[in-house]
Design a protein around this motif. Structure first.
Motif, short mmCIF file in Angstrom:
data_model
loop_
_atom_site.label_atom_id
_atom_site.label_comp_id
_atom_site.label_asym_id
_atom_site.label_seq_id
_atom_site.Cartn_x
_atom_site.Cartn_y
_atom_site.Cartn_z
N ARG A 240 10.56 -0.65 26.31
CA ARG A 240 11.89 -0.30 25.35
C ARG A 240 12.47 0.94 25.98
O ARG A 240 13.38 1.42 25.32
CB ARG A 240 11.61 -0.05 23.98
N THR B 138 14.75 -7.68 18.51
CA THR B 138 14.63 -8.85 19.85
C THR B 138 15.28 -7.83 21.05
O THR B 138 16.03 -6.79 20.86
CB THR B 138 15.54 -10.08 19.63
N ASP B 139 15.30 -8.27 22.20
CA ASP B 139 15.76 -7.86 23.33
C ASP B 139 17.32 -8.02 23.26
O ASP B 139 17.92 -6.80 23.64
CB ASP B 139 15.54 -8.40 24.71
N ARG C 145 19.51 -4.35 23.21
CA ARG C 145 20.82 -4.36 24.18
C ARG C 145 22.21 -3.74 23.19
O ARG C 145 22.83 -2.97 23.71
CB ARG C 145 21.08 -5.22 25.02
#
Length: 509
Positions: free
Chosen positions: A397, A427-428, A432
């Motif tokens: 991360r 979550t990814d 983002r």
């Protein structure tokens, strides 16, 4: 006459104290200086961190190059409000230059402290503005009227500056003259977290138990063939939901005000993700509407065919609701036994919903209030909290804003009170998004974290809370994890520190 410098001083005083009584006294003192309704409305708006005119065509880019500050304060609140009126009215060819002249004239007459206040006010960055509850108490104090009369008039009108002007000019008589008006949205009643179905029934019996849907709150007004649909924040979305408009237009009544939820269903009848439902509120094309049809579920009726029901007990409102909408009432049971209530909860979960709402059948509709008369019970505790910071991640991360700092709302109008941190459930995609979006809300930063203005609301699941000296509220979340962000909610809608403490085990409470 109220001088701008007085408002700036009161705003600073409000931001510097955690005492609700001190905030109320300071604001009430400023309101008493108002000489007429227009001045009172402007004072209330400014001290709430808002501009009455809404968008005035000015932002950060127009405030980069400003004249030197004035040496002495000369501006009145009325001068500033008039300048904002001129900015709104300035349109057409050459308007950019004329707006720049208006802004330069305004800021050129402002002291350094006044310039900082005006810049924050115009850009929406004024964070020491008074919360609604504090402002309503201040209005009541300044006008020497009961607080309940002020709150009721505000909740029925939805307009805080106008409510203040009524209270100051006309007292209790003017406030009690405010009525529910079909076509004008009402602040929605809110629920508090409940610990279990059994405890909620014991607390609220006789009660109504109904499904807790994972949908979007709607308020629908019908006046003959004119239909208006609003979100929980009172934003109108009528043009985005034609299928709801058509359904309500066909109801067997002339005028009605309904409270409910809407959501999109999958082919198997289970609810689609909340984000998909929420995305429809911005839909503008027939293709977007056909791609994701919304279904309404109504749970309250505030007005029916000329009769205001808002002060009637829920039992009477529920009878009117069934007459008005028939099959579109949310599933549930009236005055169930504990076993029947548990069965409603099991059916709601089996259908893919969140849990149940338990509501006191003898309770009136407390517009805009979060009380114990409505309790939401879910198999997993969730809280709506404010994101007040995020730490940079490590390992995979790295480079992403990850570990969230979570705050509960201070019911006395102070900044959010930190109750925990979490990076679980991210979550990814969310990592983002956070890394891109959070800097837009930045108020400060260091090598470890970005600290945010209290604007973003996130829904957090938790296993409970425990007493703790680590955080200022005296409680800490246990096993907190992110469920989703709530773009439909503002920081003022978040759960309070009182709600969080209410989840403490009895031995610790």
């Amino acid at each position: 006459m109220v001088r701008l410098t007085d408002v700036v001083a009161v705003s600073a005083e409000v931001g510097a104290t955690r005492s609700r009584l001190a905030k109320v006294a300071a604001i009430a003192g400023a309101l008493r200086l108002a000489e007429d309704a227009d001045e009172a409305k402007a004072v209330v708006a400014f001290l709430s961190g808002a501009i009455q005119q809404g968008r005035i065509g000015a932002g950060w880019r127009t405030l980069v190059e400003l004249p030197a500050p004035a040496p002495e304060p000369t501006l009145a609140v009325a001068d500033v409000d008039a300048a904002f009126d001129r900015l709104v009215d300035t349109r057409g060819a050459g308007s950019v230059g004329r707006r720049a002249e208006i802004i330069a004239g305004l800021f050129g007459a402002a002291t350094a402290a006044e310039q900082r206040f005006l810049r924050a006010l115009i850009t929406g960055e004024l964070r020491q503005g008074a919360l609604e509850g504090v402002m309503l108490d201040a209005v009541a104090k300044a006008a020497d009227v009961p607080g309940e009369a002020v709150r009721r008039a505000f909740m029925l009108s939805g307009r805080l500056p106008e409510t203040a002007a009524l209270a100051l000019a006309g007292g209790v008589d003017a406030l009690t003259a405010v009525r529910l008006e079909p076509g004008r949205p009402v602040r929605p009643m809110l629920a508090s977290p409940g610990t279990s179905v059994a405890a909620a029934i014991a607390d609220l019996s006789p009660c109504l138990v109904e499904y807790k849907l994972d949908g979007a709150r709607i308020q629908v007004h019908k006046v003959d063939d004119e239909i208006r649909v609003f979100t929980r924040t009172l934003r109108e979305i009528t043009d985005s939901v034609p299928e709801l408009v058509e359904l309500v237009r066909g109801l067997p009544c002339h005028t009605v005000v309904l409270d409910g939820e809407t959501l999109a269903l999958s082919d198997d009848g289970r609810p689609r993700p909340f984000q998909e439902t929420q995305s429809r509120f911005g839909s503008t094309t027939e293709e977007q509407v056909r791609a994701l049809l919304l279904r309404p579920y109504f749970f309250d009726c505030l007005h029916l065919d000329g009769v205001d029901l808002i002060d009637q007990p829920l039992r009477a409102r529920n009878e009117a609701l069934n007459r008005a909408v028939g099959p579109h009432v949310i599933p549930g049971a009236i005055d169930p036994t504990p076993e029947e209530a548990e069965a409603v909860g099991a059916a709601a979960l089996a259908a893919g919903h969140e849990g149940v709402m338990v509501k006191d059948l003898d309770s009136a509709y407390q517009a805009g209030r979060r009380g114990k008369a409505w309790q939401k019970v879910k198999p997993v505790h969730t809280l709506d909290l404010v994101v007040i910071g995020a730490e940079w991640g490590h390992g995979r991360r790295s480079g992403f804003l990850s570990n969230l700092h979570l705050g509960a709302r201070d019911p006395d109008g102070g900044p959010p009170i930190m109750v925990g941190k979490t990076f679980k459930g991210l979550t990814d995609e969310l990592l983002r998004w956070q890394t891109t979006e959070f800097p837009k809300y930045q108020r400060d930063r260091d090598d470890w974290a970005v600290y945010l203005r209290p604007e973003l609301v996130v829904e957090i699941a938790l296993d409970g809370v425990q007493a703790s000296t680590r955080y200022p509220g005296g409680v800490a979340l246990r096993f907190a994890r992110v469920v989703r962000y709530r773009p439909d909610k503002q920081a003022a809608d978040a759960d309070t520190i009182t709600d969080v403490r209410g989840l403490l085990p009895v031995a610790q409470g």
